[in-house]
Design a protein around this motif. Sequence first.
Motif, PDB file in Angstrom:
ATOM      1  N   ALA A 202     -42.958   4.020 -43.037  1.00 54.13           N
ATOM      2  CA  ALA A 202     -42.895   4.526 -44.410  1.00 54.13           C
ATOM      3  C   ALA A 202     -41.571   4.149 -45.075  1.00 54.13           C
ATOM      4  N   ALA A 203     -40.462   4.294 -44.357  1.00 55.13           N
ATOM      5  CA  ALA A 203     -39.150   3.919 -44.912  1.00 55.13           C
ATOM      6  C   ALA A 203     -39.123   2.430 -45.233  1.00 55.13           C
ATOM      7  N   GLU A 204     -39.681   1.622 -44.332  1.00 56.26           N
ATOM      8  CA  GLU A 204     -39.758   0.192 -44.599  1.00 56.26           C
ATOM      9  C   GLU A 204     -40.600  -0.073 -45.846  1.00 56.26           C
ATOM     10  N   GLY A 205     -41.677   0.671 -46.012  1.00 55.96           N
ATOM     11  CA  GLY A 205     -42.520   0.522 -47.195  1.00 55.96           C
ATOM     12  C   GLY A 205     -41.748   0.808 -48.475  1.00 55.96           C
ATOM     13  N   PHE A 206     -40.987   1.897 -48.488  1.00 55.03           N
ATOM     14  CA  PHE A 206     -40.196   2.202 -49.683  1.00 55.03           C
ATOM     15  C   PHE A 206     -39.133   1.130 -49.932  1.00 55.03           C
ATOM     16  N   ASP A 207     -38.562   0.575 -48.868  1.00 57.22           N
ATOM     17  CA  ASP A 207     -37.597  -0.510 -49.039  1.00 57.22           C
ATOM     18  C   ASP A 207     -38.266  -1.740 -49.648  1.00 57.22           C
ATOM     19  N   LEU A 208     -39.452  -2.080 -49.150  1.00 65.87           N
ATOM     20  CA  LEU A 208     -40.189  -3.223 -49.709  1.00 65.87           C
ATOM     21  C   LEU A 208     -40.550  -2.978 -51.174  1.00 65.87           C
ATOM     22  N   LEU A 209     -40.971  -1.761 -51.483  1.00 68.50           N
ATOM     23  CA  LEU A 209     -41.315  -1.405 -52.862  1.00 68.50           C
ATOM     24  C   LEU A 209     -40.080  -1.485 -53.758  1.00 68.50           C
TER      25      LEU A 209
END
Length: 191
Positions: free
Chosen positions: A62-69
Motif C-alpha cells: 500500500a505504501a508503495e502504491g501511494f508512492d507510485l500515485l
Amino acid sequence: MEPHPYHHGDLRRAVLDAAAEAIRERGIAALSLRDLARRAGVSHAAPAHHFGDKSGLLTALAAEGFDLLTDSFAAASDPGRPTDLAEMGVRFVRFAQAHPAHFQVMYDREVVRVDDPQLTAARDRAGRLLGAAVAGLSAEQRGEDPALAATAAWALAYGFAALCSSGNLDVGPRSPDEVFRSVTGLIFRGR
C-alpha cells in the motif's frame, strides 16, 4: 541444480511483485506468504522474516502504491503553475488500471496497518499534492472550505477509478480520461 531466481537484496522487490501478481489473479483474501515465497523463488520463511506477516506485506504494498500515485501526480505538475485537478484525477484513474493490486490494498483498512509510519507518510504526500491542486482552483470553484473540496476531489477520483476497475462503469465509446474530465468539470465549475 538450477540457480535460484532470488539474489540478495532483491527479496523485497521479488515478494512485492509476487504479491501484486497474486492479488490480481485471486484477490487479497487468497494471498498467503507461503505461496508468495514459492512465486518469488525464496524460502517459505523469507517473506515473514522481511515483512513480519501478511499485514506487514500488504502495508508495504500500500505504501508503495501511494508512492507510485504521488510520482504520477508530481509528473502532472508544472513548476510555477498549479496542478490541474482534473489531470490529477485522470492520473489516479490510470494508476488504478495500471496497478490494480496496489489500488486494492491502499484503501482496505482491514488488511493494512493504518498507523504504519511509511504508509502514513506516503498517503500524506499524495494528500498534499491533491491539496495543492485544490488550492489552485478559484475560490468560486472550490467553495468556502478547501478541505471539503479536497475530500470531494479524492472521493470523485477514487469512486470513478473503483467503478472503472471493477467493470461497473460503462463509459461507452468515450475514453475513461475524457469522461472523468467531463465529470470533474460538472462538479468543480464556477457556481
